[in-house]
Scaffold this motif. Structure first.
Motif, PDB file in Angstrom:
ATOM      1  N   ASP A 111      75.168  -8.693 -94.887  1.00  0.00           N
ATOM      2  CA  ASP A 111      75.239  -7.691 -93.819  1.00  0.00           C
ATOM      3  C   ASP A 111      76.286  -6.656 -94.226  1.00  0.00           C
ATOM      4  O   ASP A 111      77.480  -6.946 -94.259  1.00  0.00           O
ATOM      5  CB  ASP A 111      75.631  -8.369 -92.507  1.00  0.00           C
ATOM      6  N   GLU A 112      75.838  -5.454 -94.554  1.00  0.00           N
ATOM      7  CA  GLU A 112      76.734  -4.396 -95.023  1.00  0.00           C
ATOM      8  C   GLU A 112      76.830  -3.295 -93.978  1.00  0.00           C
ATOM      9  O   GLU A 112      75.822  -2.804 -93.491  1.00  0.00           O
ATOM     10  CB  GLU A 112      76.222  -3.826 -96.347  1.00  0.00           C
ATOM     11  N   LYS A 113      78.073  -2.916 -93.639  1.00  0.00           N
ATOM     12  CA  LYS A 113      78.293  -1.888 -92.628  1.00  0.00           C
ATOM     13  C   LYS A 113      79.317  -0.868 -93.119  1.00  0.00           C
ATOM     14  O   LYS A 113      80.322  -1.230 -93.738  1.00  0.00           O
ATOM     15  CB  LYS A 113      78.784  -2.518 -91.322  1.00  0.00           C
ATOM     16  N   GLN A 155      76.471 -11.499 -86.454  1.00  0.00           N
ATOM     17  CA  GLN A 155      76.439 -10.289 -87.268  1.00  0.00           C
ATOM     18  C   GLN A 155      77.794 -10.082 -87.914  1.00  0.00           C
ATOM     19  O   GLN A 155      78.826 -10.500 -87.374  1.00  0.00           O
ATOM     20  CB  GLN A 155      76.124  -9.051 -86.422  1.00  0.00           C
ATOM     21  N   LYS A 165      72.060 -14.275 -96.087  1.00  0.00           N
ATOM     22  CA  LYS A 165      71.863 -12.870 -95.754  1.00  0.00           C
ATOM     23  C   LYS A 165      73.147 -12.082 -95.960  1.00  0.00           C
ATOM     24  O   LYS A 165      74.235 -12.552 -95.627  1.00  0.00           O
ATOM     25  CB  LYS A 165      71.405 -12.735 -94.302  1.00  0.00           C
ATOM     26  N   THR A 203      79.558  -8.718 -95.338  1.00  0.00           N
ATOM     27  CA  THR A 203      79.611 -10.087 -94.846  1.00  0.00           C
ATOM     28  C   THR A 203      78.356 -10.814 -95.313  1.00  0.00           C
ATOM     29  O   THR A 203      77.287 -10.206 -95.423  1.00  0.00           O
ATOM     30  CB  THR A 203      79.649 -10.092 -93.303  1.00  0.00           C
TER      31      THR A 203
END
Length: 527
Positions: free
Chosen positions: A278-280, A512, A276, A501
């Motif tokens: 995880d883009e922030k 997360q 997966k 990530t």
């Protein structure tokens, strides 16, 4: 020492990633590190790969390197900590959030019952007082001191109670004290002890430092003496460290790591096999910084022109594959305190030319210094081409951050830098982020040389007045400060990058990615 009386080491402390000095490397190597690349032990171990190498010690008074900052969140506690993902404050060593006194200058904190350091010794109010005093002592030149200038004194009223007396009211007190991690006085009370502590730290957090190596990485073990709310859910965390994009991706795809930070922008679509992404949105940004004491960059119109000349949307598409947001304020749009600045640097080459002409800056030529972070190196040629289109010539000089901030920027010949920075690792509030670049003397005096100007004095006053205020008044003062730095641009973002990530959700539970550098496994277990 440089001409302003700041040592090279002090400069490097403030830059965000400390240079790998021989003495530090040797000390870290002494901790061990022999098994940081070995295979784990099933569900009892988390293995991950960080994007930076270990380049500083761990003493939280001064630790600022990317790896040390992430590690310290696992092995130390403040009275109040900020969740590394949500950034919300929670009681850590404190039994509850600080209690305000009858007047706005007094706050009281009680330690949680039974708190111990990882060596089994109790955490006392004396340790808390000492942890603040050593930061506030000017002789220590502590990095964290600039974040707690509002403190007057810290006293222990009994073994478990600490009273803070402020110089002026500061509404952000309960969350700001998260920058001061609590250390044992017995292990840091003299210079020799503090030096040893830098490589063999002892904290009260859920993990302990087992080994650290400047190239191989870091191993953490569960702290059996931890009694707080974020207990270790695995026995060991192995953190490999490498700036090599391919190596990190291979670690994830090959299964030797369950998580990696800083997924290469070009390779986001290559993450597969059930992993997966995880883009922030993050504060971390590409900035332009000018020597505001040198002609013609002492004229803000020249600084503004070089911003207007950049087609930021094109830059984001080309250099970071769209994984960034054009700056519309000093703050990123994901920040809770975000306010759009009155000046936004939309692409306007004609305006850029007009500003240069008005400033009398014809045939402008200079060296563009850049750090060697991947997205900075990828961005620099696009920026130089944009400047060329308005008649400005820039030659490129790319170096490691240690050389940039240790030698080049303090030098007389420095004019313009493209670099990156993320003080939000210490806290996301507006006051802290403004202070980092616009009141910190290392930046204002020794780097962009904006200190001493009427605008810099006005900015500092706005920040101080806001710190003493609350509610709409505080927000309004911050807006004035944000507008001022957007107009002056001594150092200012071109875009705010996104953190990407990647992890294996089948092997990590309740994990997360963060909106800052680093990987954080508080409350994470193996799936």
């Amino acid at each position: 020492m440089n001409s302003n009386g700041v040592s090279r080491r002090d400069l490097l402390r403030y830059m965000g990633v400390l240079g790998a000095a021989t003495t530090i490397t040797a000390g870290l190597g002494a901790c061990g590190g022999g098994d940081s690349g070995s295979s784990g032990s099933g569900s009892k171990t988390i293995e991950a790969t960080l994007a930076f190498t270990l380049s500083s010690g761990f003493d939280p008074m001064n630790a600022s390197s990317a790896v040390a900052t992430a590690v310290n969140q696992h092995i130390f506690e403040a009275l109040v900590d900020l969740d590394p993902i949500t950034r919300k404050p929670y009681p850590a060593l404190a039994a509850a959030l600080p209690t305000p006194g009858a007047d706005p200058l007094t706050w009281t904190v009680t330690l949680r019952e039974g708190a111990k350091f990882s060596d089994g010794t109790p955490v006392t109010a004396e340790d808390v007082v000492w942890s603040f005093q050593r930061v506030l002592d000017p002789a220590n030149k502590a990095l964290m001191a600039g974040f707690v200038t509002f403190l007057d004194k810290v006293t222990a009223t009994d073994a478990k109670t600490v009273v803070f007396t402020l110089k002026t009211p500061f509404s952000l007190f309960p969350q700001r004290i998260a920058v001061i991690k609590i250390v044992p006085k017995a292990k840091t009370g003299d210079p020799a002890a503090a030096k040893a502590f830098d490589t063999t730290p002892i904290g009260s957090g859920p993990f302990t430092l087992v080994s650290a190596n400047a190239t191989a990485g870091v191993v953490l073990g569960a702290n059996a003496n931890y009694g707080g709310s974020r207990k270790a859910l695995v026995e060991k965390i192995t953190l490999r460290t490498t700036p090599d994009n391919t190596a990190r991706l291979n670690d994830l795809q090959g299964g030797s790591s369950q998580a990696i930070e800083a997924v290469p922008y070009l390779d986001v679509s290559a993450v597969s096999g059930g992993k997966k992404v995880d883009e922030k949105q993050a504060f971390n940004h590409l900035f332009l910084m000018f020597n505001c004491a040198a002609e013609p960059f002492d004229d803000k119109r020249v600084r503004q022109a070089l911003h207007y000349a950049i087609d930021t949307d094109k830059l984001i598409r080309t250099a970071v594959q769209g994984h960034a947001t054009a700056a519309t304020s000093y703050l990123d749009e994901g920040n809770a305190g975000y306010q759009k600045a009155a000046t936004v640097y939309h692409y306007d080459p004609d305006k850029a030319k007009a500003l240069l002409a008005a400033a009398g800056a014809s045939n402008l030529s200079f060296e563009l210094v850049t750090t060697d972070a991947a997205f900075i190196k990828d961005s620099a040629p696009v920026i130089i081409d944009a400047w060329k289109a308005i008649g400005v010539t820039a030659t490129l000089n790319t170096n490691p951050s240690s050389a940039v901030y240790g030698t080049i920027v303090p030098g007389d010949g420095f004019r313009v830098l493209a670099g990156s920075g993320d003080p939000s690792t210490f806290g996301p509030d507006v006051d802290l982020l403004l202070r980092w670049f616009y009141t910190n003397q290392t930046w204002t005096r020794d780097r962009h040389r904006w200190a001493g100007t009427p605008a810099a004095a006005q900015c500092a006053k706005l920040i101080e007045d806001a710190a003493k205020s609350t509610g709409a008044t505080q927000t309004g003062l911050w807006k004035q400060a944000l507008d001022l730095v957007a107009d002056e641009v001594p150092i200012y973002p071109v875009f705010h990058a996104k953190t990407i990530t990647a992890f294996d959700p089948a092997k990590l539970k309740d994990f997360q990615g963060a909106a800052t550098t680093g990987l954080y496994f508080l409350g994470t277990s193996r799936g």
